[in-house]
Design a protein around this motif. Structure first.
Motif, short mmCIF file in Angstrom:
data_model
loop_
_atom_site.label_atom_id
_atom_site.label_comp_id
_atom_site.label_asym_id
_atom_site.label_seq_id
_atom_site.Cartn_x
_atom_site.Cartn_y
_atom_site.Cartn_z
N MET A 171 31.81 23.41 3.77
CA MET A 171 30.76 22.40 3.60
C MET A 171 29.80 22.82 2.48
O MET A 171 29.43 23.97 2.36
CB MET A 171 29.98 22.28 4.94
N TRP A 172 29.39 21.83 1.68
CA TRP A 172 28.38 22.09 0.66
C TRP A 172 26.99 22.16 1.30
O TRP A 172 26.65 21.32 2.14
CB TRP A 172 28.37 20.96 -0.38
N LEU A 173 26.23 23.15 0.90
CA LEU A 173 24.84 23.23 1.31
C LEU A 173 23.98 22.84 0.09
O LEU A 173 24.25 23.29 -1.02
CB LEU A 173 24.48 24.65 1.74
N LEU A 174 22.95 22.02 0.34
CA LEU A 174 22.08 21.57 -0.75
C LEU A 174 20.65 22.01 -0.45
O LEU A 174 20.02 21.50 0.48
CB LEU A 174 22.15 20.05 -0.88
N TYR A 175 20.15 22.97 -1.23
CA TYR A 175 18.78 23.45 -1.05
C TYR A 175 17.84 22.44 -1.69
O TYR A 175 17.93 22.18 -2.90
CB TYR A 175 18.61 24.83 -1.70
N GLN A 176 16.90 21.93 -0.90
CA GLN A 176 16.03 20.85 -1.36
C GLN A 176 14.84 20.68 -0.44
O GLN A 176 14.79 21.29 0.61
CB GLN A 176 16.83 19.56 -1.42
N PHE A 177 13.87 19.86 -0.86
CA PHE A 177 12.83 19.39 0.07
C PHE A 177 12.78 17.87 -0.04
O PHE A 177 13.18 17.31 -1.07
CB PHE A 177 11.47 20.06 -0.21
N LEU A 229 24.09 10.65 -5.79
CA LEU A 229 25.42 10.80 -6.40
C LEU A 229 26.44 11.24 -5.35
O LEU A 229 27.54 10.68 -5.26
CB LEU A 229 25.36 11.83 -7.53
N LEU A 230 26.07 12.23 -4.53
CA LEU A 230 27.00 12.72 -3.50
C LEU A 230 27.29 11.59 -2.50
O LEU A 230 28.43 11.42 -2.06
CB LEU A 230 26.40 13.93 -2.77
N GLY A 231 26.27 10.80 -2.17
CA GLY A 231 26.45 9.67 -1.26
C GLY A 231 27.42 8.64 -1.83
O GLY A 231 28.34 8.19 -1.16
N GLU A 232 27.21 8.27 -3.09
CA GLU A 232 28.09 7.28 -3.73
C GLU A 232 29.53 7.79 -3.80
O GLU A 232 30.48 7.02 -3.66
CB GLU A 232 27.59 6.95 -5.14
N LYS A 233 29.69 9.09 -4.03
CA LYS A 233 31.03 9.65 -4.18
C LYS A 233 31.65 10.05 -2.84
O LYS A 233 32.81 10.47 -2.79
CB LYS A 233 30.97 10.87 -5.11
N GLY A 234 30.86 9.97 -1.77
CA GLY A 234 31.39 10.33 -0.45
C GLY A 234 31.64 11.81 -0.28
O GLY A 234 32.56 12.22 0.42
N VAL A 235 30.82 12.64 -0.92
CA VAL A 235 30.95 14.10 -0.75
C VAL A 235 30.01 14.53 0.38
O VAL A 235 28.79 14.36 0.25
CB VAL A 235 30.55 14.86 -2.05
N PRO A 236 30.55 15.08 1.49
CA PRO A 236 29.66 15.50 2.57
C PRO A 236 28.88 16.76 2.18
O PRO A 236 29.39 17.61 1.44
CB PRO A 236 30.62 15.78 3.73
N TYR A 237 27.66 16.87 2.67
CA TYR A 237 26.84 18.06 2.38
C TYR A 237 25.80 18.18 3.48
O TYR A 237 25.51 17.21 4.19
CB TYR A 237 26.15 17.93 1.02
N ARG A 261 21.64 0.31 -0.61
CA ARG A 261 22.92 1.04 -0.64
C ARG A 261 22.96 2.08 0.48
O ARG A 261 21.97 2.75 0.74
CB ARG A 261 23.12 1.71 -2.00
N PRO A 262 24.15 2.25 1.09
CA PRO A 262 24.27 3.26 2.16
C PRO A 262 23.86 4.66 1.68
O PRO A 262 23.31 5.44 2.45
CB PRO A 262 25.76 3.22 2.50
N SER A 263 24.06 4.97 0.40
CA SER A 263 23.70 6.30 -0.11
C SER A 263 22.20 6.55 -0.04
O SER A 263 21.74 7.69 -0.07
CB SER A 263 24.16 6.46 -1.57
N PHE A 264 21.43 5.45 0.04
CA PHE A 264 19.96 5.56 0.01
C PHE A 264 19.37 5.78 1.40
O PHE A 264 18.26 6.30 1.55
CB PHE A 264 19.36 4.30 -0.60
N ARG A 265 20.12 5.35 2.46
CA ARG A 265 19.53 5.33 3.81
C ARG A 265 19.03 6.70 4.29
O ARG A 265 17.92 6.79 4.81
CB ARG A 265 20.50 4.71 4.83
N PRO A 266 19.86 7.77 4.16
CA PRO A 266 19.36 9.05 4.68
C PRO A 266 18.08 9.52 3.99
O PRO A 266 17.21 10.13 4.63
CB PRO A 266 20.52 10.04 4.41
N LEU A 267 17.92 9.19 2.72
CA LEU A 267 16.71 9.61 2.00
C LEU A 267 15.49 8.88 2.55
O LEU A 267 14.44 9.49 2.76
CB LEU A 267 16.84 9.29 0.51
N LEU A 268 15.63 7.57 2.76
CA LEU A 268 14.49 6.77 3.22
C LEU A 268 14.07 7.15 4.62
O LEU A 268 12.90 6.97 5.00
CB LEU A 268 14.84 5.28 3.17
N ALA A 269 15.02 7.67 5.42
CA ALA A 269 14.72 8.02 6.80
C ALA A 269 13.96 9.34 6.93
O ALA A 269 13.34 9.62 7.95
CB ALA A 269 16.01 8.08 7.61
N GLU A 270 14.00 10.16 5.89
CA GLU A 270 13.37 11.49 5.97
C GLU A 270 11.87 11.44 5.76
O GLU A 270 11.35 10.61 5.01
CB GLU A 270 13.98 12.42 4.91
#
Lengths: 225, 225
Positions: free
Chosen positions: A1-7, A19-27, A200-209
């Motif tokens: 699994m990819w780990l993404l260091y971020q805030f 980008l990862l969301g659009e490409k379907g790369v789990p992280y 877009r589905p790629s945007f949902r996890p960001l908006l929920a945080e």
């Protein structure tokens, strides 16, 4: 699994996550607060900035560092949903706009808002400077004008298809919006484009945080602004 | 013929010029002083920054803007002397270092030196701030340490072959060196690498150029530092 260091409010990590969301790369997001300058994080990335990605099992030996290098890496290794596509000239235009949002929009708007409304509150326990906030709000008008101008001539910011330029722009705008910096008044075209991005589905996890202590405005997650 | 809008001490234009030199792409430099904010130049590039490239006869309809987008364009369209090569992970490491020199080295060293020793003299008719110069000189030591560290493990900055990372680093260093900012003391490894870069034919036209009023140190063009 990819780990993404971020805030949650790092606009460059958001661009990578879209980008990862659009490409379907789990992280898996790993929380990192670059302003704490944690030793183990600086050992990974001497620049001390998010995003950084590492693979927990296989993958490159070295961490992936810098949002542009990370986006190009996944664009090269994952065929699905090409985000830097077209002729060499089309690709140059997409990359120009990515730099425009990463650099100019960040310098004028997202950077000052993050400093005044997040870092000052979280780290320095200070009130924001109202002059700096006013200047950022003035810059928003100019930047939304530019987005309107681009959309007068194209379906998407970088050309005729959605590209990394749209993701870079939406990432910066979403952070500015979270920090109460976006007023869509008389920017109908830019607003319609942004609602499209938000849906877009790629945007949902960001908006929920949520970022600790700091709350977004009531309409931050709404799709009918 | 390609036209390249630049000024002699623009480190980002120098990076592009080194790439064009290595690839054997002919071009004609056109002098642009971005601090004058000339209307026709802002119409071409709303970011107001050099380098910008246009083709006088054929070529893309739009100008090429932003040094990263320009380098990727010529990397994609000219096979000779690949400068972002290897595996996807190798290419990510090259791009990380390009950003490192474009952003961190520029922020710590080249940017302050250009402001203090060029812009203040040329535009504002002011003396440089000695504290800012001292801080830039201190940052030079840390950055040359990092270059030494990279060269402990690799033949070139980005890996086993010369890459855009070397060109980006040499471009920034050459501008800092012109402005009297580089002291190679106790950085033998970095110095040998830089002498190697200076000896390349792609570097000669850059070293021969002068910026009005401002003269480089005596050993700026020398190959035996």
């Amino acid at each position: 699994m990819w780990l993404l260091y971020q805030f949650p409010l790092c606009p460059f990590s958001r661009k990578v996550r879209l980008l990862l969301g659009e490409k379907g790369v789990p992280y898996e997001p790993v929380r990192e607060s670059p302003w704490k300058r944690r030793d183990e994080f600086l050992d990974m990335n001497p620049a001390g900035q998010t995003p950084v990605m590492v693979h927990s099992e296989r993958g490159p030996l070295r961490p992936l560092i810098d949002s542009i290098a990370i986006c190009e890496y996944f664009e090269e290794t994952v065929d699905k949903s090409a985000m830097i596509s077209g002729t060499a000239a089309d690709r140059a235009e997409i990359r120009r706009l990515v730099t425009w949002f990463d650099t100019q929009f960040f310098r004028d708007i997202t950077g000052p808002l993050l400093f005044e409304r997040m870092e000052k509150r979280l780290v320095h326990k200070m009130a924001p400077d109202s002059k700096a906030l006013r200047e950022a709000m003035k810059a928003v008008v100019a930047h939304l004008d530019y987005i309107d101008y681009l959309l007068d001539n194209r379906s998407w910011l970088g050309g005729s298809t959605m590209s990394l330029a749209d993701l870079a722009a939406a990432a910066q705008i979403s952070v500015a919006d979270y920090l109460g910096g976006i007023d869509w008044k008389s920017h109908g075209q830019a607003k319609r484009w942004y609602i499209g991005m938000k849906s877009r589905p790629s945007f949902r996890p960001l908006l929920a945080e949520r970022m600790e202590i700091i709350n977004p405005p009531a309409d931050y997650e709404k799709l009918d602004l």
